[in-house]
Design an enzyme around this catalytic site. Structure first.
Site, PDB file in Angstrom:
ATOM      1  N   SER A  28       0.798  -1.225   0.000  1.00 51.42           N
ATOM      2  CA  SER A  28       0.000   0.000   0.000  1.00 51.42           C
ATOM      3  C   SER A  28       0.829   1.273   0.000  1.00 51.42           C
ATOM      4  O   SER A  28       1.556   1.524  -0.942  1.00 51.42           O
ATOM      5  CB  SER A  28      -0.951  -0.039   1.185  1.00 51.42           C
ATOM      6  OG  SER A  28      -1.874   0.993   1.074  1.00 51.42           O
ATOM      7  N   HIS A  29       0.736   2.048   1.073  1.00 48.96           N
ATOM      8  CA  HIS A  29       1.401   3.346   1.121  1.00 48.96           C
ATOM      9  C   HIS A  29       2.857   3.233   1.566  1.00 48.96           C
ATOM     10  O   HIS A  29       3.553   4.238   1.654  1.00 48.96           O
ATOM     11  CB  HIS A  29       0.644   4.265   2.077  1.00 48.96           C
ATOM     12  CG  HIS A  29       0.517   3.643   3.434  1.00 48.96           C
ATOM     13  ND1 HIS A  29      -0.377   2.646   3.694  1.00 48.96           N
ATOM     14  CD2 HIS A  29       1.181   3.853   4.583  1.00 48.96           C
ATOM     15  CE1 HIS A  29      -0.253   2.274   4.957  1.00 48.96           C
ATOM     16  NE2 HIS A  29       0.689   2.990   5.519  1.00 48.96           N
TER      17      HIS A  29
ATOM     18  N   ASP B  57      -2.746   6.502  -3.221  1.00 48.05           N
ATOM     19  CA  ASP B  57      -1.550   5.842  -2.687  1.00 48.05           C
ATOM     20  C   ASP B  57      -1.050   4.746  -3.627  1.00 48.05           C
ATOM     21  O   ASP B  57      -1.577   4.571  -4.726  1.00 48.05           O
ATOM     22  CB  ASP B  57      -1.805   5.299  -1.277  1.00 48.05           C
ATOM     23  CG  ASP B  57      -2.727   4.091  -1.265  1.00 48.05           C
ATOM     24  OD1 ASP B  57      -3.523   3.951  -2.205  1.00 48.05           O
ATOM     25  OD2 ASP B  57      -2.657   3.287  -0.311  1.00 48.05           O
TER      26      ASP B  57
ATOM     27  N   ASP C  66      -1.300   1.544  -3.939  1.00 53.53           N
ATOM     28  CA  ASP C  66      -2.220   0.533  -4.472  1.00 53.53           C
ATOM     29  C   ASP C  66      -3.590   1.112  -4.815  1.00 53.53           C
ATOM     30  O   ASP C  66      -4.501   0.369  -5.193  1.00 53.53           O
ATOM     31  CB  ASP C  66      -2.375  -0.632  -3.497  1.00 53.53           C
ATOM     32  CG  ASP C  66      -3.000  -0.229  -2.181  1.00 53.53           C
ATOM     33  OD1 ASP C  66      -2.758   0.912  -1.730  1.00 53.53           O
ATOM     34  OD2 ASP C  66      -3.746  -1.034  -1.600  1.00 53.53           O
TER      35      ASP C  66
ATOM     36  N   ASP D 123      -6.040   2.650  -3.063  1.00 57.26           N
ATOM     37  CA  ASP D 123      -7.249   2.647  -2.228  1.00 57.26           C
ATOM     38  C   ASP D 123      -7.386   3.901  -1.374  1.00 57.26           C
ATOM     39  O   ASP D 123      -8.447   4.170  -0.823  1.00 57.26           O
ATOM     40  CB  ASP D 123      -7.366   1.367  -1.391  1.00 57.26           C
ATOM     41  CG  ASP D 123      -6.155   1.089  -0.522  1.00 57.26           C
ATOM     42  OD1 ASP D 123      -5.166   1.860  -0.605  1.00 57.26           O
ATOM     43  OD2 ASP D 123      -6.191   0.099   0.226  1.00 57.26           O
ATOM     44  N   ARG D 124      -6.311   4.688  -1.256  1.00 62.06           N
ATOM     45  CA  ARG D 124      -6.412   5.925  -0.467  1.00 62.06           C
ATOM     46  C   ARG D 124      -6.552   7.133  -1.376  1.00 62.06           C
ATOM     47  O   ARG D 124      -6.172   7.081  -2.552  1.00 62.06           O
ATOM     48  CB  ARG D 124      -5.150   6.139   0.363  1.00 62.06           C
ATOM     49  CG  ARG D 124      -4.928   5.097   1.391  1.00 62.06           C
ATOM     50  CD  ARG D 124      -3.747   5.473   2.247  1.00 62.06           C
ATOM     51  NE  ARG D 124      -3.601   4.481   3.297  1.00 62.06           N
ATOM     52  CZ  ARG D 124      -2.988   4.690   4.451  1.00 62.06           C
ATOM     53  NH1 ARG D 124      -2.427   5.857   4.686  1.00 62.06           N
ATOM     54  NH2 ARG D 124      -2.906   3.740   5.345  1.00 62.06           N
TER      55      ARG D 124
ATOM     56  N   LYS E 171     -11.593   0.237   0.174  1.00 60.41           N
ATOM     57  CA  LYS E 171     -11.666   1.678  -0.022  1.00 60.41           C
ATOM     58  C   LYS E 171     -11.178   1.983  -1.429  1.00 60.41           C
ATOM     59  O   LYS E 171     -10.488   1.175  -2.028  1.00 60.41           O
ATOM     60  CB  LYS E 171     -10.885   2.413   1.052  1.00 60.41           C
ATOM     61  CG  LYS E 171      -9.433   2.015   1.223  1.00 60.41           C
ATOM     62  CD  LYS E 171      -8.885   2.682   2.489  1.00 60.41           C
ATOM     63  CE  LYS E 171      -7.384   2.442   2.668  1.00 60.41           C
ATOM     64  NZ  LYS E 171      -7.101   1.214   3.429  1.00 60.41           N
TER      65      LYS E 171
HETATM   66  C1  VG1 Z   1      -3.382   2.164   8.439  1.00 58.35           C
HETATM   67  C2  VG1 Z   1      -4.556   3.090   8.650  1.00 58.35           C
HETATM   68  C3  VG1 Z   1      -5.852   2.313   8.487  1.00 58.35           C
HETATM   69  C4  VG1 Z   1      -5.864   1.648   7.112  1.00 58.35           C
HETATM   70  C5  VG1 Z   1      -4.638   0.781   6.946  1.00 58.35           C
HETATM   71  C6  VG1 Z   1      -4.531   0.170   5.564  1.00 58.35           C
HETATM   72  O1  VG1 Z   1      -3.375   1.168   9.422  1.00 58.35           O
HETATM   73  O2  VG1 Z   1      -4.491   3.694   9.909  1.00 58.35           O
HETATM   74  O3  VG1 Z   1      -6.935   3.186   8.667  1.00 58.35           O
HETATM   75  O4  VG1 Z   1      -7.018   0.854   6.959  1.00 58.35           O
HETATM   76  O5  VG1 Z   1      -3.465   1.558   7.157  1.00 58.35           O
HETATM   77  O6  VG1 Z   1      -4.492   1.157   4.582  1.00 58.35           O
HETATM   78  P1  VG1 Z   1      -2.440   1.238  10.720  1.00 58.35           P
HETATM   79  O7  VG1 Z   1      -2.679  -0.060  11.449  1.00 58.35           O
HETATM   80  O8  VG1 Z   1      -1.050   1.423  10.228  1.00 58.35           O
HETATM   81  O9  VG1 Z   1      -2.890   2.430  11.491  1.00 58.35           O
HETATM   82  V1  VG1 Z   1      -3.684   0.861   3.147  1.00 58.35           V
HETATM   83  O10 VG1 Z   1      -4.006   1.996   2.083  1.00 58.35           O
HETATM   84  O11 VG1 Z   1      -2.096   0.881   3.736  1.00 58.35           O
HETATM   85  O12 VG1 Z   1      -4.076  -0.709   2.738  1.00 58.35           O
HETATM   86 CO    CO Z   2      -3.450   1.520   0.180  1.00 56.37          CO
END
Ligand code: VG1
Ligand code: CO
Length: 560
Positions: free
Chosen positions: A117-118, A283, A285, A287-288, A384
């Site tokens: 992801s990010h 982001d 992937d 989804d953000r 998302k």
């Molecule tokens: C973070 C965010 C959470 C989100 C998750 C996955 O998790 O706070 O709200 O759903 O990333 O997002 P954490 O446990 O690091 O707080 V993504 O776009 O990285 O799949």
């Molecule tokens: Co993501």
């Protein structure tokens, strides 16, 4: 001929526990002999009934380094475990929302999404593997727990001998003994879905009538570049110069593909300098999302509330089927609760992580939801969806401009606040702090848990003028399957409903990341800078947690 399968002896690796969203580790960890194979085999071992035999599996990722290698491994191990058909994005590419959309559209039995992801990518950075269910959504904790259990007891994995690697570039179906692989265009199905959801004609007309309206979309060199080009340029007619960093790169150009004010600095700078009316980023992937204008930053908690406010009025998907309920993750501000109350809708507060929304959507009780972490979406899929949120905003801006020509992101938000008041919100992240200190800080905070004044607790004490009413550790019982998730974040709630929440991240791959979420409702002043409005509570959070003492950090890495 039948498929030739061999079993490979292996031993468990420690720490293959999926976090908030899949298993995320450094690439070098995944590259260890057997490491990726063990985890992939564990997914098939734990796949809910009827299991992998004859199943159809969607596979794709955000294009980061190691995605293609992982796809080849998944095909070999999946085929050996009985998968009948793989639907794979061309060159191994599928944004997370597109993967969810394809699982649903093709009625596949599940999907494996390859992304961290990010988190940064490239040989020295992160990789990740996530399992999604038949509904297109992330596996619930019961399944990720079963995957983890399988990684602990694994003694062998199975591999199909298929000779050469699969050709991931050639669209169409390739047949093998006992299974087939279909390579699909990563963008088509997703774009069709969005065209059905939103009023593309309205947005196009608005763009033609309003040449001053400037859009800038930044994919941060993540997976959404091709999706953004197709939608914003080819479909909606915005100019090529509306796109920034839209070339997907295996290492995201060395950056953090995280759409926030710190890591999306190129976008933020250009939006300010060029007086852009509407800037947006997604982001790694896809989804953000982040949305802003040259004179306003839309905090994600406000963004989802705003979309919920307008959805039934102007977004065709919701005009057709109605809005059935709203939801947010616990640390997300309560702005959406106010919209729900005004519109007579149910609203749910779930733990952090998109997987908690899926059951409510499947039960028809949730249409629109979001997380403060730049996650916004709806029941059109079970992830998302960054581009969805950005097009939702364009749809709303175009709609509002019909009755109020010249309406801007800023004026739309000010109008929203004048109806509902403003939930000021900020989040402080302290990334990659030393794990022990962070754990001790959280343990100490946990000792304050109480609804009453107690010797050890802080209930009744005053910090920065705010009186503590209650301290708890958020616990959630899923209304549909009644599963219980405990210890989801420590909440310090004040007697005026202001909140401070402390959580440790479940997506980092190194050390610990401390997140502090701060919220205060103001019914009448809407135009204060959020950092100014929340300063007393930020100070209170630092005092209550003694963060500097435990982590050695004076400043956060990221402020949202
Ligand atoms: C973070 C965010 C959470 C989100 C998750 C996955 O998790 O706070 O709200 O759903 O990333 O997002 P954490 O446990 O690091 O707080 V993504 O776009 O990285 O799949
Ligand atoms: Co993501």
């Amino acid at each position: 001929m039948s498929l030739s399968v061999r079993s490979v002896a292996t031993t468990p690796f420690d720490g293959q526990k999926p976090g908030t969203s899949g298993l995320r580790k450094r690439v070098a960890v995944f590259q260890q002999e057997h490491y990726t194979e063990n985890f992939v085999q564990a997914i098939f071992t734990a796949m809910p009934a009827p299991g992998p035999k004859n199943a159809v599996l969607v596979v794709g990722g955000d294009g980061r380094y190691f995605v293609k290698d992982a796809v080849q491994k998944i095909v070999r191990i999946g085929a050996a475990n009985g998968i009948a058909k793989f639907i794979i994005g061309q060159n191994g590419i599928l944004s997370t929302p597109a993967a969810s959309a394809i699982v649903r559209k093709r009625q596949a039995d599940g999907g494996i999404i390859l992304t961290a992801s990010h988190n940064p990518g490239g040989p020295k950075n992160d990789f990740g593997i996530k399992y999604n269910m038949r509904n297109g959504g992330p596996a619930p904790e019961s399944v990720t727990d079963a995957i983890f259990a399988a990684t602990r007891s694994i003694s062998e994995y199975h591999m199909a001998d298929i000779g050469n690697d699969i050709d991931l570039a050639a669209l169409g179906t390739q047949k093998f003994d006992g299974f087939e692989v279909e390579i699909v265009d990563p963008v088509n199905d997703y774009v069709e879905l969005l065209k059905d959801i939103f009023d593309f004609d309205l947005i196009r007309q608005f763009r033609e009538k309003t040449p001053d309206f400037k859009l800038l979309f930044d994919a941060l060199n993540g997976v959404t570049g091709p999706y953004g080009r197709r939608i914003f340029v080819d479909e909606l007619g915005f100019s090529e110069s509306s796109l920034e960093q839209c070339e997907p790169l295996e290492d995201f150009g060395g950056g953090h593909p995280d759409p926030n004010l710190t890591y999306a600095y190129k976008l933020v700078e250009r939006v300010e300098k060029e007086a852009i009316s509407f800037g947006a980023a997604s982001d790694g992937d896809g989804d953000r999302n982040m949305v802003l204008s040259h004179d306003w930053f839309v905090t994600p908690s406000d963004s989802v509330a705003l979309i919920a406010h307008y959805a039934a009025e102007c977004i065709p998907y919701f005009k057709r089927s109605g809005v059935h309920g709203l939801a947010r993750s616990m640390p997300t501000s309560c702005a959406i609760d106010r919209v729900a109350a005004a519109k007579g809708l149910e609203v749910f507060e779930v733990p952090t992580g998109w997987k908690f929304f899926g059951n409510l959507m499947d039960a028809g009780r949730l249409s629109i939801c979001g997380e403060e972490s730049f996650g916004t979406g709806s029941d059109h899929i079970r992830e998302k969806d960054g581009i969805w949120a950005i097009v939702a905003w364009l749809n709303i801006i175009a709609h509002v401009n019909r009755s109020t020509p010249g309406a801007s992101v800023r004026s739309i938000m000010q109008d929203f606040y004048s109806i509902y008041g403003r939930n000021y919100f900020t989040r402080y992240d302290y990334e990659e702090v030393e794990s022990d200190g962070a754990a001790r800080m959280v343990d100490r905070l946990r000792s304050f848990i109480s609804e009453t004044e107690s010797d050890s607790g802080i209930v009744g004490k005053v910090f920065g003028g705010f009186t503590v009413a209650k301290v708890d550790d958020f616990e959630y019982t899923d209304p549909i399957d009644h599963s219980v998730s405990r210890r989801q974040g420590i909440r310090v709630i004040f007697d005026d409903s202001s909140r401070i929440i402390f959580r440790l991240s479940g997506t980092g791959s190194q050390g610990a990341t401390v997140r502090i979420y701060i919220e205060r409702f103001d019914p009448s002043s809407f135009d204060i800078d959020a950092q100014v409005a929340l300063k007393p509570l930020v100070d209170a959070a630092l005092e209550i947690s003694q963060l500097e003492q435990f982590t050695g950090r004076k400043e956060p890495t990221v402020i949202t």
